[in-house]
Design an enzyme around this catalytic site. Structure first.
Site, PDB file in Angstrom:
ATOM      1  N   HIS A  31       0.813  -1.217   0.000  1.00  0.00           N
ATOM      2  CA  HIS A  31       0.000   0.000   0.000  1.00  0.00           C
ATOM      3  C   HIS A  31       0.853   1.276   0.000  1.00  0.00           C
ATOM      4  O   HIS A  31       0.369   2.342  -0.341  1.00  0.00           O
ATOM      5  CB  HIS A  31      -1.047  -0.005   1.123  1.00  0.00           C
ATOM      6  CG  HIS A  31      -0.520   0.354   2.473  1.00  0.00           C
ATOM      7  ND1 HIS A  31       0.053  -0.567   3.308  1.00  0.00           N
ATOM      8  CD2 HIS A  31      -0.489   1.530   3.148  1.00  0.00           C
ATOM      9  CE1 HIS A  31       0.415   0.030   4.426  1.00  0.00           C
ATOM     10  NE2 HIS A  31       0.093   1.309   4.360  1.00  0.00           N
ATOM     11  N   LYS A  33       0.588   5.600  -2.020  1.00  0.00           N
ATOM     12  CA  LYS A  33       0.642   6.923  -1.382  1.00  0.00           C
ATOM     13  C   LYS A  33       1.174   7.936  -2.395  1.00  0.00           C
ATOM     14  O   LYS A  33       2.196   7.690  -3.039  1.00  0.00           O
ATOM     15  CB  LYS A  33       1.559   6.889  -0.150  1.00  0.00           C
ATOM     16  CG  LYS A  33       1.017   6.005   0.982  1.00  0.00           C
ATOM     17  CD  LYS A  33       1.977   6.029   2.162  1.00  0.00           C
ATOM     18  CE  LYS A  33       1.657   4.973   3.194  1.00  0.00           C
ATOM     19  NZ  LYS A  33       0.691   5.368   4.206  1.00  0.00           N
ATOM     20  N   GLU A  63       6.625   4.565  13.804  1.00  0.00           N
ATOM     21  CA  GLU A  63       5.214   4.597  14.198  1.00  0.00           C
ATOM     22  C   GLU A  63       5.130   4.818  15.701  1.00  0.00           C
ATOM     23  O   GLU A  63       5.941   4.262  16.454  1.00  0.00           O
ATOM     24  CB  GLU A  63       4.536   3.265  13.878  1.00  0.00           C
ATOM     25  CG  GLU A  63       4.482   2.934  12.409  1.00  0.00           C
ATOM     26  CD  GLU A  63       3.751   1.632  12.172  1.00  0.00           C
ATOM     27  OE1 GLU A  63       2.530   1.688  11.964  1.00  0.00           O
ATOM     28  OE2 GLU A  63       4.383   0.576  12.220  1.00  0.00           O
ATOM     29  N   ASP A 108       7.359  -7.374   8.330  1.00  0.00           N
ATOM     30  CA  ASP A 108       6.139  -6.555   8.271  1.00  0.00           C
ATOM     31  C   ASP A 108       6.379  -5.227   7.553  1.00  0.00           C
ATOM     32  O   ASP A 108       5.490  -4.713   6.885  1.00  0.00           O
ATOM     33  CB  ASP A 108       5.652  -6.288   9.708  1.00  0.00           C
ATOM     34  CG  ASP A 108       4.328  -5.566   9.750  1.00  0.00           C
ATOM     35  OD1 ASP A 108       3.386  -6.022   9.072  1.00  0.00           O
ATOM     36  OD2 ASP A 108       4.228  -4.531  10.444  1.00  0.00           O
ATOM     37  N   HIS A 143       7.587  -2.266   2.570  1.00  0.00           N
ATOM     38  CA  HIS A 143       7.429  -0.811   2.476  1.00  0.00           C
ATOM     39  C   HIS A 143       8.765  -0.067   2.377  1.00  0.00           C
ATOM     40  O   HIS A 143       8.954   0.773   1.494  1.00  0.00           O
ATOM     41  CB  HIS A 143       6.656  -0.280   3.688  1.00  0.00           C
ATOM     42  CG  HIS A 143       5.329  -0.963   3.910  1.00  0.00           C
ATOM     43  ND1 HIS A 143       4.542  -1.404   2.872  1.00  0.00           N
ATOM     44  CD2 HIS A 143       4.645  -1.269   5.039  1.00  0.00           C
ATOM     45  CE1 HIS A 143       3.436  -1.957   3.364  1.00  0.00           C
ATOM     46  NE2 HIS A 143       3.484  -1.887   4.672  1.00  0.00           N
ATOM     47  N   LYS A 195       7.926   0.272  15.949  1.00  0.00           N
ATOM     48  CA  LYS A 195       6.660   0.633  16.583  1.00  0.00           C
ATOM     49  C   LYS A 195       6.986   1.293  17.921  1.00  0.00           C
ATOM     50  O   LYS A 195       8.074   1.111  18.465  1.00  0.00           O
ATOM     51  CB  LYS A 195       5.802  -0.606  16.800  1.00  0.00           C
ATOM     52  CG  LYS A 195       5.382  -1.262  15.474  1.00  0.00           C
ATOM     53  CD  LYS A 195       4.047  -1.940  15.583  1.00  0.00           C
ATOM     54  CE  LYS A 195       3.634  -2.599  14.278  1.00  0.00           C
ATOM     55  NZ  LYS A 195       3.078  -1.654  13.284  1.00  0.00           N
TER      56      LYS A 195
HETATM   57  C1  BG6 Z   1       1.200  -2.367   7.433  1.00  0.00           C
HETATM   58  C2  BG6 Z   1       1.845  -3.084   8.593  1.00  0.00           C
HETATM   59  O1  BG6 Z   1       1.544  -2.979   6.211  1.00  0.00           O
HETATM   60  O2  BG6 Z   1       1.662  -1.013   7.420  1.00  0.00           O
HETATM   61  C3  BG6 Z   1       1.508  -2.397   9.896  1.00  0.00           C
HETATM   62  O3  BG6 Z   1       1.374  -4.434   8.616  1.00  0.00           O
HETATM   63  C4  BG6 Z   1       1.879  -0.943   9.839  1.00  0.00           C
HETATM   64  O4  BG6 Z   1       2.171  -3.036  10.982  1.00  0.00           O
HETATM   65  C5  BG6 Z   1       1.299  -0.278   8.584  1.00  0.00           C
HETATM   66  O5  BG6 Z   1       1.368  -0.299  10.984  1.00  0.00           O
HETATM   67  C6  BG6 Z   1       1.824   1.132   8.413  1.00  0.00           C
HETATM   68  O6  BG6 Z   1       1.138   1.743   7.362  1.00  0.00           O
HETATM   69  P1  BG6 Z   1       0.945   3.312   7.311  1.00  0.00           P
HETATM   70  O7  BG6 Z   1       0.275   3.553   5.994  1.00  0.00           O
HETATM   71  O8  BG6 Z   1       0.115   3.689   8.490  1.00  0.00           O
HETATM   72  O9  BG6 Z   1       2.323   3.899   7.383  1.00  0.00           O
END
Ligand code: BG6
Length: 480
Positions: free
Chosen positions: A181, A185, A219, A238, A243, A339
């Site tokens: 995802h 963005k 985060e 994760d 990402h 986190k």
């Molecule tokens: C997800 C992870 O893919 O991305 C999560 O599984 C994480 O652990 C999240 O919190 C973070 O996404 P974003 O868009 O909030 O940065």
């Protein structure tokens, strides 16, 4: 943009969190913007004993909770949303779904039979579901059939290869949309625009001018209610393998031959192929202990609900990577994510080389601090270039100032990542999805850490990670 051809959008995991919080709201917003054909259908598939009517009601509630316009929610879900129940995930369930889809398509005049099948399922369910889809003939239709697979795609190199082989037995690569995802963005896509639409950056985007690069995805949230999934995953699987690696490859890739999926995905894959084998001594894994995020006291990871006693899962990782290409050889790339860190921040910091001779030293002023470009992906999206100016008057002094741009000052609407990605699935554009080769190369890079994980260090919630990770930051904390 013109309206898309009508289609049936099938969501496996139709009653789940992802469907309710992200997918249905994204489809509704696309429909509200006139991008989704009003003739399209959405079919949720799950085990719950419910029917079309109850499913519609619950979907509308979820949409209202997500802040979607009530009329738009009613228009999409009032009539064109359906529920299909699976009992034991056996062949009969899939055959019945195939028959139901054909019947709905006939009833609603969708003879074109365009289908997007979204697997919003736990990863363990992917292989069997894909096989059954193939056996039931749900991998082909008179129009297009596209398969969308949520992350994580595998849990190491071997399982990712197996999953690729399994998918390729039934679907060809042109039909497969592996979701990350972050690629949806706008600020992440802006990395391409920033680099390739502005000629001034290309000449400094290399080892001659760049001293180091830091990619941070911090985060403030903890593991929340997801311990069951997270404890088997950890930050490397994760966040880093997907990402952060996407950010790295978009940042470091060569100029693609065209703004097309094949060209862009191939350049990203080449970056991964050029990453030097990771030395575990250049990696710090961490786990949060109790601490404070702002004024809120929060428990440590081991005290979170569902986390097994003595878990060695990392909630933080920092590492140094090197990319052995002519462009980047010798430039350290620091990746860091965690986190329960001090605050939410996704940012790429590019530290440029300092001037070779500090001319103003003779005037009693040191200006050795290198220029820094900060690309902030979230929150407060934008970028800023930090450099020195002369403070007016005497004595002769320099001060570092930012030249900055913030998205929210100029644009009001930042679409949700899923809205962009679902639109691309329905338009058949694979640019923002991960290719099979790319996903395997990415697992290959991190495989040594999965086989031989470095020891866990601790960090208090609300900090920037274990102190051992300080060696893997570029020391620009004052700018954050
Ligand atoms: C997800 C992870 O893919 O991305 C999560 O599984 C994480 O652990 C999240 O919190 C973070 O996404 P974003 O868009 O909030 O940065």
């Amino acid at each position: 943009m013109k309206e898309l051809e009508p289609s049936a959008f099938v969501i496996f995991g139709g009653t789940g969190d992802l469907a309710r919080r992200k997918l249905l709201p994204a489809l509704t917003r696309l429909s509200q913007k006139g991008l989704l054909s009003p003739r399209s259908l959405v079919v949720g598939v799950a085990h719950e004993d419910t029917d079309d009517e109850a499913y519609r009601k619950s979907a509308i509630n979820a949409l209202l909770e997500a802040g979607v316009d009530p009329d738009a929610a009613q228009r999409l879900c009032g009539e064109r949303l359906f529920y299909h129940r699976f009992t034991n995930d056996g062949p009969e369930d899939f055959n019945a779904l195939a028959a139901r889809l054909s019947a709905l398509e006939q009833q609603y005049g969708l003879g074109s039979q365009n289908r997007a099948i979204y697997l919003a399922l736990p990863p363990l369910a992917f292989p069997a579901t894909i096989q059954r889809l193939g056996e039931a003939g749900l991998n082909r239709s008179a129009g297009y059939t596209r398969l969308v697979i949520e992350k994580p795609f595998g849990r190491d190199l071997e399982s990712a290869r197996e999953l690729n082989q399994q998918v390729h037995r039934h679907f060809n690569e042109r039909q497969i949309y592996r979701i990350d995802h972050y690629l949806g963005k706008d600020t992440v896509q802006n990395l391409l625009v920033f680099r390739f639409a502005n000629s001034i950056f290309e000449s400094v985007w290399n080892r001659d001018r760049v001293e180091s690069v830091q990619i941070t995805v911090a985060e403030a949230l903890g593991v929340g209610t997801r311990a069951n999934y997270y404890d088997r995953s950890g930050a490397i699987r994760d966040m880093v393998q997907n990402h952060l690696t996407q950010l790295l490859t978009l940042f470091a890739m060569e100029v693609p031959a065209a703004f097309r999926a094949e060209a862009i995905r191939s350049e990203k894959t080449k970056v991964l192929q050029s990453i030097a084998p990771i030395d575990c001594a250049n990696v710090v894994r961490g786990q949060y202990t109790q601490g404070a995020i702002g004024a809120e006291q929060v428990p440590g990871y081991l005290d979170e609900r569902g986390v097994p006693a003595g878990s060695q899962t990392e909630t933080f990782v920092a590492m140094k990577l090197e990319i052995d290409t002519w462009r980047w050889q010798g430039v350290p790339f620091y990746l860091r994510t965690g986190k329960r860190m001090a605050r939410r921040l996704s940012q790429i910091a590019v530290r440029f080389r300092a001037v070779p001779v500090s001319l103003f030293r003779s005037a009693g002023t040191v200006c050795d601090s290198p220029d820094v470009l900060l690309i902030t992906l979230q929150p407060d999206e934008g970028f800023s270039l930090h450099f020195d100016v002369k403070v007016p008057g005497s004595p002769f002094r320099l001060r570092r100032i930012p030249l900055s741009f913030k998205y929210h000052e100029l644009f009001s609407d930042m679409p949700e990542a899923y809205e962009t990605l679902l639109l691309d699935v329905l338009s058949g554009d694979q640019t923002l999805f991960v290719h099979s080769e790319e996903v395997e190369e990415s697992w290959r890079v991190y495989q040594p850490l999965l086989v031989n994980p470095p020891p866990i260090r601790t960090y208090p919630a609300g900090s920037w990670g274990p102190k051992e990770s300080e060696a893997f930051t570029i020391g620009e904390q004052e700018l954050w």
